[in-house]
Design a protein around this motif. Structure first.
Motif, short mmCIF file in Angstrom:
data_model
loop_
_atom_site.label_atom_id
_atom_site.label_comp_id
_atom_site.label_asym_id
_atom_site.label_seq_id
_atom_site.Cartn_x
_atom_site.Cartn_y
_atom_site.Cartn_z
N MET A 1 46.41 54.76 36.36
CA MET A 1 45.89 56.13 36.49
C MET A 1 46.28 56.91 35.25
O MET A 1 47.44 57.21 35.06
N ARG B 1 44.79 51.72 46.11
CA ARG B 1 46.25 51.72 46.07
C ARG B 1 46.80 53.02 45.47
O ARG B 1 47.76 53.60 45.97
N VAL B 2 46.17 53.49 44.41
CA VAL B 2 46.62 54.73 43.77
C VAL B 2 46.39 55.92 44.70
O VAL B 2 47.21 56.85 44.75
N MET C 1 49.22 56.21 46.88
CA MET C 1 50.38 56.70 46.14
C MET C 1 50.27 58.21 45.90
O MET C 1 51.28 58.94 45.92
N ILE C 2 49.06 58.70 45.69
CA ILE C 2 48.86 60.15 45.56
C ILE C 2 49.27 60.84 46.85
O ILE C 2 49.98 61.85 46.85
N HIS D 1 38.62 56.73 37.31
CA HIS D 1 39.90 57.22 37.83
C HIS D 1 39.77 58.56 38.56
O HIS D 1 40.76 59.08 39.05
N ALA E 1 45.86 45.26 41.43
CA ALA E 1 45.85 46.72 41.31
C ALA E 1 44.63 47.32 42.01
O ALA E 1 44.67 48.44 42.50
N GLY F 1 50.31 52.80 35.20
CA GLY F 1 49.99 54.12 34.71
C GLY F 1 49.74 54.15 33.22
O GLY F 1 49.85 55.19 32.60
N LEU G 1 53.23 60.44 39.03
CA LEU G 1 52.97 61.07 40.34
C LEU G 1 54.14 61.94 40.80
O LEU G 1 54.46 61.97 41.98
N PHE H 1 49.25 66.41 38.80
CA PHE H 1 49.95 65.23 38.30
C PHE H 1 49.56 65.06 36.83
O PHE H 1 48.37 64.94 36.52
N ARG I 1 41.69 54.61 26.73
CA ARG I 1 41.47 53.23 27.16
C ARG I 1 39.98 52.95 27.28
O ARG I 1 39.18 53.85 27.27
#
Lengths: 261, 54
Positions: free
Chosen positions: A1, A24-25, A28-29, A52, A96, B26, B35, B47, B54
């Motif tokens: 991210m 998954r992210v 986590m957020i 993202h 991921a 990340g 985060l 955040f 990228r």
């Protein structure tokens, strides 16, 4: 991210801005939100279509949150879904991206602006023009004097103009941000800043890029001549990735503006 | 002293794993660091993501 996301704690729950890069992210957020409040996440607002910014939608939807997006944004997400997933799998790997299914808002809003009030906080979603991706929007919280600018504003690092970007549209978006006159601008990348800093780091670059390339086109400059003339902008050399992106941005902006003349 | 070139295959092997490990965490910082909520107002948090290209 690698982008900025955010959340707003209202009296009736939490509104998340951008769902992250994967299933998954997204979880986590939510865990990170839980370090601030026990309130449930009730809404997720999509402000853009780059991977993202929305590939975590599926996780939030499973938890019962409402995904809020304009139809323009959702349409672009659908158009780019396959390529974004392929790229994310290649770059991030299967672990991921486990559980990630591209999921757009089930009921996207067919309008160029939409306001919702959640627990005493007003959220104004506004499409001004296509920007980094078609259908990008600004999210204004007038009561908080905050604008989530998404990829209309980068701070600390330089923009990347892609073939699907609209640099002139980015300028229009930035001008709208200035008209809103927020105290705080949350950029797509880089630290949250005041409006003056956003102008210095992003607005001035965008306006100069578009006006100088347009002037070259009107003078019948070739692509090579324009890139050579605009090759070095010391005022922006401090931005990360300047060497990687600046000439490409001039090149890409020339091609985009030329195609629209 | 051993030939330093003996380590080249090891570095090459490690490099195969490096990009996905960085990306999954990340890009340029651990995702746990990214985060960490940063308060902008009493209600609004964000955040601070990576500035990597990228």
């Amino acid at each position: 991210m690698n982008n900025n996301t955010g959340f707003v704690v209202t009296d009736d729950g939490v509104v998340v801005v951008g769902s992250g890069s994967s299933y998954r992210v997204a979880e986590m957020i939510a865990d990170a939100v839980a370090t601030v409040t026990d309130a449930p996440i009730t809404h997720v607002i999509n402000i853009g279509s780059q991977d993202h910014r929305w590939l975590g939608n599926g996780w939030f939807l499973e938890q019962g949150a409402e995904i809020v997006a304009l139809e323009r944004t959702a349409r672009t997400q659908e158009e780019f879904a396959e390529s974004h997933m392929n790229r994310s799998l290649r770059v991030l790997g299967e672990d991921a991206m486990a559980g990630t299914e591209p999921t757009v808002a089930p009921e996207p809003i067919e309008a160029d602006s939409h306001s919702l009030e959640v627990g005493g906080v007003e959220f104004d979603m506004m499409y001004v023009a296509d920007a980094h991706f078609p259908g990008d929007i600004l999210l204004h919280l007038p009561g908080e004097e905050v604008v989530f600018a998404g990829d209309v504003v980068y701070v600390e690092r330089i923009f990347g103009i892609h073939s699907w970007s609209d640099p002139a549209g980015k300028v229009k978006n930035f001008q709208r941000i200035e008209a809103l006159d927020p105290e705080i601008v949350v950029p797509g990348h880089g630290a949250a800043v005041d409006l003056e800093t956003a102008r210095r780091e992003a607005g001035e670059y965008l306006e100069r890029l578009v006006s100088e390339v347009r002037a070259g086109l009107e003078d019948w400059e070739t692509l090579d001549e324009t890139v050579e003339r605009l090759a070095d902008w010391p005022d922006f050399e401090h931005l990360l990735h300047y060497d990687q992106w600046h000439r490409r941005n001039v090149n890409q902006t020339y091609l985009i503006l030329e195609a629209r003349m | 002293m051993k030939n330093p070139h003996q380590w080249i295959p090891v570095f090459l092997l490690l490099s195969l794993f490096a990009p996905p490990m960085m990306a999954a965490t990340g890009v340029d910082r651990p995702i746990e660091e990214i985060l960490e909520p940063i308060a902008l107002t009493d209600r609004v948090y964000y955040f601070y993501g990576s500035t990597e290209s990228r």
